[in-house]
Design an enzyme around this catalytic site. Structure first.
Site, PDB file in Angstrom:
ATOM      1  N   ASN A 150      -1.874   4.866  -5.271  1.00  0.00           N
ATOM      2  CA  ASN A 150      -1.294   3.525  -5.229  1.00  0.00           C
ATOM      3  C   ASN A 150      -2.059   2.626  -6.186  1.00  0.00           C
ATOM      4  O   ASN A 150      -3.020   3.051  -6.807  1.00  0.00           O
ATOM      5  CB  ASN A 150      -1.258   2.975  -3.793  1.00  0.00           C
ATOM      6  CG  ASN A 150      -2.648   2.828  -3.201  1.00  0.00           C
ATOM      7  OD1 ASN A 150      -3.469   2.055  -3.701  1.00  0.00           O
ATOM      8  ND2 ASN A 150      -2.933   3.576  -2.149  1.00  0.00           N
ATOM      9  N   ASP A 201      -0.683   6.454   3.632  1.00  0.00           N
ATOM     10  CA  ASP A 201      -0.242   6.718   5.000  1.00  0.00           C
ATOM     11  C   ASP A 201       0.169   8.171   5.185  1.00  0.00           C
ATOM     12  O   ASP A 201       0.137   8.689   6.291  1.00  0.00           O
ATOM     13  CB  ASP A 201       0.939   5.800   5.357  1.00  0.00           C
ATOM     14  CG  ASP A 201       0.483   4.346   5.486  1.00  0.00           C
ATOM     15  OD1 ASP A 201      -0.630   4.136   5.992  1.00  0.00           O
ATOM     16  OD2 ASP A 201       1.227   3.440   5.059  1.00  0.00           O
ATOM     17  N   LYS A 244      -0.730  24.817 -10.061  1.00  0.00           N
ATOM     18  CA  LYS A 244       0.108  23.750 -10.615  1.00  0.00           C
ATOM     19  C   LYS A 244       1.594  24.087 -10.420  1.00  0.00           C
ATOM     20  O   LYS A 244       2.014  25.204 -10.738  1.00  0.00           O
ATOM     21  CB  LYS A 244      -0.222  23.580 -12.093  1.00  0.00           C
ATOM     22  CG  LYS A 244       0.398  22.354 -12.691  1.00  0.00           C
ATOM     23  CD  LYS A 244       0.043  22.190 -14.152  1.00  0.00           C
ATOM     24  CE  LYS A 244       0.972  21.155 -14.755  1.00  0.00           C
ATOM     25  NZ  LYS A 244       1.227  21.395 -16.166  1.00  0.00           N
ATOM     26  N   ASP A 295      -5.055   7.074  10.881  1.00  0.00           N
ATOM     27  CA  ASP A 295      -5.211   5.635  10.655  1.00  0.00           C
ATOM     28  C   ASP A 295      -6.672   5.296  10.957  1.00  0.00           C
ATOM     29  O   ASP A 295      -7.098   5.283  12.108  1.00  0.00           O
ATOM     30  CB  ASP A 295      -4.263   4.835  11.552  1.00  0.00           C
ATOM     31  CG  ASP A 295      -4.250   3.365  11.129  1.00  0.00           C
ATOM     32  OD1 ASP A 295      -5.344   2.757  11.069  1.00  0.00           O
ATOM     33  OD2 ASP A 295      -3.165   2.836  10.844  1.00  0.00           O
ATOM     34  N   ILE A 296      -7.435   5.030   9.894  1.00  0.00           N
ATOM     35  CA  ILE A 296      -8.890   4.877  10.030  1.00  0.00           C
ATOM     36  C   ILE A 296      -9.213   3.648  10.875  1.00  0.00           C
ATOM     37  O   ILE A 296     -10.065   3.687  11.759  1.00  0.00           O
ATOM     38  CB  ILE A 296      -9.543   4.789   8.630  1.00  0.00           C
ATOM     39  CG1 ILE A 296      -9.185   6.044   7.817  1.00  0.00           C
ATOM     40  CG2 ILE A 296     -11.060   4.632   8.754  1.00  0.00           C
ATOM     41  CD1 ILE A 296      -9.557   5.961   6.345  1.00  0.00           C
ATOM     42  N   LYS A 331      -0.034  -6.478  13.087  1.00  0.00           N
ATOM     43  CA  LYS A 331      -0.972  -5.403  12.734  1.00  0.00           C
ATOM     44  C   LYS A 331      -2.305  -5.586  13.454  1.00  0.00           C
ATOM     45  O   LYS A 331      -2.943  -4.628  13.857  1.00  0.00           O
ATOM     46  CB  LYS A 331      -1.235  -5.423  11.215  1.00  0.00           C
ATOM     47  CG  LYS A 331      -0.666  -4.215  10.490  1.00  0.00           C
ATOM     48  CD  LYS A 331      -0.843  -4.302   8.985  1.00  0.00           C
ATOM     49  CE  LYS A 331       0.388  -3.680   8.330  1.00  0.00           C
ATOM     50  NZ  LYS A 331       0.384  -3.762   6.891  1.00  0.00           N
ATOM     51  N   LYS A 370      -3.407  -2.516  15.751  1.00  0.00           N
ATOM     52  CA  LYS A 370      -4.524  -1.657  15.329  1.00  0.00           C
ATOM     53  C   LYS A 370      -5.820  -1.959  16.074  1.00  0.00           C
ATOM     54  O   LYS A 370      -6.798  -1.260  15.903  1.00  0.00           O
ATOM     55  CB  LYS A 370      -4.755  -1.816  13.824  1.00  0.00           C
ATOM     56  CG  LYS A 370      -3.552  -1.386  12.984  1.00  0.00           C
ATOM     57  CD  LYS A 370      -3.993  -0.944  11.618  1.00  0.00           C
ATOM     58  CE  LYS A 370      -2.782  -0.598  10.761  1.00  0.00           C
ATOM     59  NZ  LYS A 370      -3.137   0.370   9.719  1.00  0.00           N
TER      60      LYS A 370
HETATM   61  N1  CTP Z   1      -5.565   1.579   7.184  1.00  0.00           N
HETATM   62  C1  CTP Z   1      -6.354   2.611   7.620  1.00  0.00           C
HETATM   63  N2  CTP Z   1      -5.858   3.886   7.635  1.00  0.00           N
HETATM   64  C2  CTP Z   1      -4.596   4.140   7.236  1.00  0.00           C
HETATM   65  C3  CTP Z   1      -3.771   3.077   6.782  1.00  0.00           C
HETATM   66  C4  CTP Z   1      -4.300   1.809   6.765  1.00  0.00           C
HETATM   67  O1  CTP Z   1      -7.494   2.381   7.998  1.00  0.00           O
HETATM   68  N3  CTP Z   1      -4.148   5.401   7.255  1.00  0.00           N
HETATM   69  C5  CTP Z   1      -6.117   0.219   7.220  1.00  0.00           C
HETATM   70  C6  CTP Z   1      -6.247  -0.468   5.887  1.00  0.00           C
HETATM   71  O2  CTP Z   1      -7.513  -0.215   5.297  1.00  0.00           O
HETATM   72  C7  CTP Z   1      -6.078  -1.924   6.260  1.00  0.00           C
HETATM   73  C8  CTP Z   1      -5.119  -1.870   7.434  1.00  0.00           C
HETATM   74  O3  CTP Z   1      -5.225  -0.563   7.969  1.00  0.00           O
HETATM   75  O4  CTP Z   1      -7.290  -2.477   6.729  1.00  0.00           O
HETATM   76  C9  CTP Z   1      -3.690  -2.180   7.122  1.00  0.00           C
HETATM   77  O5  CTP Z   1      -3.257  -1.418   6.048  1.00  0.00           O
HETATM   78  P1  CTP Z   1      -1.797  -1.617   5.459  1.00  0.00           P
HETATM   79  O6  CTP Z   1      -1.605  -0.686   4.313  1.00  0.00           O
HETATM   80  O7  CTP Z   1      -1.534  -3.067   5.261  1.00  0.00           O
HETATM   81  O8  CTP Z   1      -0.898  -1.198   6.686  1.00  0.00           O
HETATM   82  P2  CTP Z   1      -0.347   0.177   7.188  1.00  0.00           P
HETATM   83  O9  CTP Z   1      -1.082   0.524   8.425  1.00  0.00           O
HETATM   84  O10 CTP Z   1      -0.367   1.202   6.119  1.00  0.00           O
HETATM   85  O11 CTP Z   1       1.143  -0.195   7.600  1.00  0.00           O
HETATM   86  P3  CTP Z   1       2.428  -0.495   6.644  1.00  0.00           P
HETATM   87  O12 CTP Z   1       2.260   0.447   5.461  1.00  0.00           O
HETATM   88  O13 CTP Z   1       3.559  -0.139   7.515  1.00  0.00           O
HETATM   89  O14 CTP Z   1       2.386  -1.934   6.271  1.00  0.00           O
END
Ligand code: CTP
Length: 403
Positions: A219, A287, A296, A313-314, A345, A349
């Site tokens: 990303n 995600d 490859k 999700d950390i 969120k 979370k």
């Molecule tokens: N985060 C995380 N682990 C993941 C995804 C996200 O720890 N697998 C954490 C990010 O570091 C951030 C927060 O969760 O602090 C929100 O991340 P964001 O990308 O805004 O949200 P998502 O949980 O990915 O949800 P969405 O993509 O549906 O907005």
């Protein structure tokens, strides 16, 4: 003080292992050398033993060694295993899980972080077999350093030179520094010292999820906001562990940095860095991941059908842990309904605060940011500013909160 198990492979760069031992010893770390048969053609056990002030282990079949210290014990007694130099042959054996001498057996038996510093001819390094082995090792959680570019002992030119001993030293120290008792004097406190004595854990940058040895899902995150927060926290005297995805940014002074590639590696590094007083999860974690192909994918086979599975999700995992940091801060990257989505969120979370940013413009990759701070008390819109200014304000708020 860290205990480093140093495996010396068979290449011309083996002599630089001596320099590395000197660096580790000077900084107060203990080094136990293991010399492969190939390595012994380039450097003697006597040299390594004298510099390390430790016995040097060479053979699995040396019964005296085995009765004094079994190979399993030897691999576990270390805090970290460093392979330097790592030859193409050693990388291949590690990737395949071969255990046919003392070094490879230790590498298979260890439960500690492993860092490899490769050194080989440029063609050997660039060979698809070696690149495949490196990708495999990275996927297994091994830290594979990039070799340096330049003129080689064999007269050719390109990537394959051993990284500078100082860089290898820094990488190893950064990885062990997640255990504070191992590294003394790492917190290079400067500035106000308001956060002295606090450990702040920060994630930053994107993650890369491999599709095959050359392709990744990525990303646009640059890591700038997370690195700015790490710098501000270190300036306030905190001990900072910065877990960074693939970014092209220098490490701020006084910050212990751990480089990772995938979301799973980031989750493991966060886990290993606990306990922390404050965690600020700024990283744009992927995600989803796919099961990467070991070779490859060929264009001739047509567009691949990628099957995605969820990454951990950390933030949510950390919120639910008994070792949850006292102050847990997440970010929210949104392109619509910024405050409503970020507020949801925060609860979903289990974070204390969410820093919400609208990423529909050039926030990702840019140097400016405009955020809302979402807390249990509600939502505050902060004025737009540089990422450094947002970082300074956030660290200020953290200082107030901890006071
Ligand atoms: N985060 C995380 N682990 C993941 C995804 C996200 O720890 N697998 C954490 C990010 O570091 C951030 C927060 O969760 O602090 C929100 O991340 P964001 O990308 O805004 O949200 P998502 O949980 O990915 O949800 P969405 O993509 O549906 O907005």
């Amino acid at each position: 003080m860290a205990r480093i198990l140093l495996i010396v492979g068979g290449g011309i760069a083996a002599y630089k292992a001596s320099e590395l031992i000197r660096l580790f010893r000077k900084a107060g770390h203990a080094v136990t050398p293991v010399l492969t048969a190939g390595g012994a053609h380039f450097v003697t056990p006597m040299t390594l033993a004298a510099l390390a002030e430790s016995p040097v282990y060479t053979s699995l079949w040396d019964l005296k060694d085995e009765s004094e210290m079994g190979h399993i014990q030897l691999s576990r007694a270390a805090d970290i295993v460093l392979v330097c130099p790592a030859t193409a042959d050693l990388l291949a054996k590690m990737a395949a899980g071969v255990a046919d001498d003392l070094a490879t057996t230790l590498l298979l038996a260890t439960d500690k972080p492993v860092v490899v510093a490769p050194a080989m001819n440029v063609r050997m390094w660039l060979h698809p077999a070696t690149q495949r082995n490196v990708a495999r090792l990275k996927a297994d959680g091994v830290t594979v350093m990039d070799p340096d570019d330049g003129a080689m002992a064999c007269g050719e030119f390109g990537p394959g030179r051993l990284p500078e001993p100082e860089d290898i030293f820094q990488q190893v120290v950064a990885l062990v520094s997640v255990r504070p008792e191992l590294v003394e004097g790492l917190s290079l406190a400067t500035g106000s010292l308001a956060l002295a004595g606090h450990h702040i854990l920060i994630t930053a940058g994107p993650t890369h999820e491999p599709i095959d040895p050359v392709r990744v899902i990525a990303n646009r995150s640059s890591g700038k906001q997370g690195f700015a927060i790490a710098a501000a926290a270190a300036n306030a005297g905190a001990r900072v562990t910065l877990i960074a995805g693939p970014v092209a940014l220098p490490t701020p002074g006084g910050v212990a940095r751990i480089d990772v590639e995938t979301a799973e590696q980031m989750a493991a590094a966060v886990e290993a860095a606990l306990p922390a007083d404050v965690a600020i999860l700024v990283a744009a974690v992927a995600d989803w991941k796919v099961a990467p192909s070991p070779v490859k994918l060929k264009k001739s086979a047509g567009p691949p059908a990628l099957t995605f599975t969820a990454n951990p999700d950390i933030l949510a995992t950390l919120a639910a842990r008994p070792q949850r940091p006292r102050l847990l801060i997440g970010f929210a990257a949104e392109t619509e309904n910024l405050v409503a989505n970020a507020t949801a969120k925060r609860t979903a979370k289990g974070a204390d605060w969410i820093v919400a940013n609208d990423v529909s413009g050039d926030v990702m990759g840019g140097s400016h940011n405009q955020v809302h701070l979402i807390t249990a008390a509600g939502d505050e819109a902060w004025e737009a500013g540089t990422k450094d200014a947002v970082a300074a304000r956030l660290i200020d708020r953290i200082i107030q909160e901890l006071a």
